[in-house]
Design an enzyme around this catalytic site. Structure first.
Site, short mmCIF file in Angstrom:
data_model
loop_
_atom_site.label_atom_id
_atom_site.label_comp_id
_atom_site.label_asym_id
_atom_site.label_seq_id
_atom_site.Cartn_x
_atom_site.Cartn_y
_atom_site.Cartn_z
N THR A 156 -18.66 63.80 -72.39
CA THR A 156 -18.49 63.02 -71.16
C THR A 156 -17.58 63.82 -70.23
O THR A 156 -16.40 64.03 -70.56
CB THR A 156 -17.83 61.66 -71.45
OG1 THR A 156 -18.64 60.96 -72.40
CG2 THR A 156 -17.71 60.83 -70.19
N LYS A 199 -10.04 57.59 -69.87
CA LYS A 199 -10.64 58.87 -69.47
C LYS A 199 -11.87 58.63 -68.59
O LYS A 199 -12.01 59.22 -67.52
CB LYS A 199 -11.05 59.65 -70.72
CG LYS A 199 -11.83 60.91 -70.40
CD LYS A 199 -12.52 61.54 -71.59
CE LYS A 199 -13.55 62.53 -71.09
NZ LYS A 199 -14.30 63.19 -72.15
N LYS A 219 -23.35 57.33 -66.89
CA LYS A 219 -22.30 57.00 -67.88
C LYS A 219 -21.05 56.44 -67.19
O LYS A 219 -20.52 55.41 -67.60
CB LYS A 219 -21.97 58.28 -68.67
CG LYS A 219 -20.71 58.24 -69.49
CD LYS A 219 -20.93 57.79 -70.89
CE LYS A 219 -19.61 57.71 -71.64
NZ LYS A 219 -19.71 57.05 -72.90
P1 NAD Z 1 -12.86 65.10 -80.52
O1 NAD Z 1 -11.59 65.54 -79.90
O2 NAD Z 1 -12.84 64.41 -81.84
O3 NAD Z 1 -13.84 66.38 -80.69
C1 NAD Z 1 -13.93 67.43 -79.77
C2 NAD Z 1 -13.95 68.73 -80.57
O4 NAD Z 1 -14.17 69.83 -79.69
C3 NAD Z 1 -12.62 69.01 -81.28
O5 NAD Z 1 -12.84 69.12 -82.68
C4 NAD Z 1 -12.15 70.34 -80.67
O6 NAD Z 1 -11.48 71.18 -81.59
C5 NAD Z 1 -13.47 70.94 -80.23
N1 NAD Z 1 -13.35 71.98 -79.21
C6 NAD Z 1 -12.66 71.94 -78.03
N2 NAD Z 1 -12.85 73.10 -77.36
C7 NAD Z 1 -13.65 73.87 -78.12
C8 NAD Z 1 -14.21 75.17 -77.97
N3 NAD Z 1 -13.96 75.93 -76.89
N4 NAD Z 1 -14.98 75.66 -78.97
C9 NAD Z 1 -15.24 74.93 -80.07
N5 NAD Z 1 -14.75 73.68 -80.27
C10 NAD Z 1 -13.97 73.17 -79.30
O7 NAD Z 1 -13.62 64.22 -79.44
P2 NAD Z 1 -14.83 63.19 -79.69
O8 NAD Z 1 -14.28 61.83 -79.91
O9 NAD Z 1 -15.78 63.81 -80.65
O10 NAD Z 1 -15.47 63.17 -78.22
C11 NAD Z 1 -16.25 64.26 -77.74
C12 NAD Z 1 -16.83 63.86 -76.39
O11 NAD Z 1 -17.62 62.68 -76.54
C13 NAD Z 1 -15.78 63.54 -75.32
O12 NAD Z 1 -16.22 64.06 -74.10
C14 NAD Z 1 -15.74 62.01 -75.32
O13 NAD Z 1 -15.33 61.49 -74.08
C15 NAD Z 1 -17.19 61.68 -75.62
N6 NAD Z 1 -17.39 60.36 -76.23
C16 NAD Z 1 -16.61 59.96 -77.27
C17 NAD Z 1 -16.81 58.71 -77.84
C18 NAD Z 1 -15.97 58.25 -79.00
O14 NAD Z 1 -16.06 57.06 -79.37
N7 NAD Z 1 -15.19 59.11 -79.64
C19 NAD Z 1 -17.81 57.85 -77.33
C20 NAD Z 1 -18.62 58.29 -76.28
C21 NAD Z 1 -18.39 59.57 -75.73
#
Ligand code: NAD
Length: 298
Positions: free
Chosen positions: A94, A244, A169
């Site tokens: 997102t 966010k 979204k």
């Molecule tokens: P998270 O922080 O658990 O996972 C993100 C991952 O990306 C981390 O493990 C981090 O180490 C990795 N990362 C960051 N930069 C990187 C790079 N350059 N190379 C490789 N890895 C890298 O976050 P999440 O909860 O999995 O959310 C991910 C996305 O999904 C976000 O944009 C969030 O807004 C969206 N989202 C999350 C949810 C939820 O319920 N968690 C729901 C809908 C949307």
């Protein structure tokens, strides 16, 4: 089916999404900056890549699931040159609509194809493969990605051209944030008027006040047994994620000169609430802040 997928970002969402692709028979090469995230994904059958560029080099599709727009743009700068011409880049993070459009442009300029495909459904949906994807990009790219998206989710809607998935979204979540505040304020007002939660619920859930924030994620315990209010507001959809998404909506509201006063105010209220509640409390817990602050004002 022998498609090779590079999956970058194996966190709360990406880890289980990548695991579902493996389960469906895709070859998935994964990368994350955090070694424990890679370890968990490897246990589910994701192959370890030493770098994101290495994962992208022999992939048909590159899926990214990263925290924010600058992570996506930074990563694209690193890996676009490594991928084969014509590789399909699907960003499920997102992020800002403007960043999504920039990402599309950079991918196209490097000879690649791109979609923005943010999700709703949370970690539970990622694990159960019941996510909804909101997709921006070309029709041909959408058709090509559909089997992959349907492996990770239950529904994928093409919303328009580049950035349209992110636009859908943040508009949806702006409705959700505003309506959760409205429902919470109504319950607190009802309390001050001596109205029981159940009575207000029974009326509003079958009248014109009906909405998801009331009838599914009801912010007070009792009327909807499965709502987070009944488990001390454990998420669910964490307050920090709502803050966010409303922040992204507020940026777009300001950039577009849109008169969305409630959206901007909801963003401020959730930013303040999330500072305390972070990722440990569901966004419906804002009802307690409204109640506490009402007490202060009385
Ligand atoms: P998270 O922080 O658990 O996972 C993100 C991952 O990306 C981390 O493990 C981090 O180490 C990795 N990362 C960051 N930069 C990187 C790079 N350059 N190379 C490789 N890895 C890298 O976050 P999440 O909860 O999995 O959310 C991910 C996305 O999904 C976000 O944009 C969030 O807004 C969206 N989202 C999350 C949810 C939820 O319920 N968690 C729901 C809908 C949307």
């Amino acid at each position: 089916m022998s498609r090779t997928v590079a999956f970058i970002g194996l966190g709360h969402m990406g880890g289980p999404m990548a695991a579902n692709l493996v389960r469906a028979g895709y070859r998935v090469r994964g990368h994350d900056l955090v070694p424990s995230a890679v370890d968990r994904a490897a246990q589910a059958g994701v192959e370890r890549a030493v770098s994101a560029a290495e994962a992208a080099a022999d992939a048909d599709v590159v899926v990214t699931m990263l925290p924010a727009g600058h992570h996506v743009l930074g990563l694209y700068d690193d890996i676009l040159a490594a991928a084969r011409t014509g590789t399909l880049f699907v960003d499920c993070s997102t992020i800002d609509v403007a960043d999504a459009r920039t990402a599309h442009g950079r991918a196209l300029a490097a000879g690649m194809r791109a979609l923005d495909a943010p999700v709703s459904g949370g970690v539970v949906g990622a694990e159960a493969a019941t996510l909804t994807f909101m997709v921006g990009g070309g029709e041909a790219e959408f058709a090509e990605a559909l089997p992959l998206l349907e492996t990770m989710g239950k529904k994928a809607v093409r919303c328009g051209g580049p950035g349209a998935g992110q636009a859908a979204k943040i508009c949806n979540n702006m409705i959700l944030g505003i309506s959760m505040i409205a429902v919470s304020e109504a319950f607190v007002l009802g309390e001050s008027l001596g109205l029981s939660h159940q009575a207000l619920y029974d009326v509003a859930s079958t009248a014109s006040g009906q909405c998801w924030a009331l009838s599914v994620n009801c912010p007070v315990p009792g009327p909807v047994p499965a709502s987070p209010a009944n488990r001390d507001y454990r998420p669910g959809f964490a307050a920090a994620l709502m803050a966010k998404d409303l922040g992204l909506a507020a940026n777009a509201v300001r950039a577009g000169g849109v008169r969305a006063e409630l959206g901007l105010r909801a963003s401020e209220l959730y930013a303040a609430y999330a500072e305390r509640a972070g990722t440990t409390e569901d966004f419906s817990g804002i009802v307690r802040t409204i109640r506490n602050q009402s007490g202060e004002q009385a």
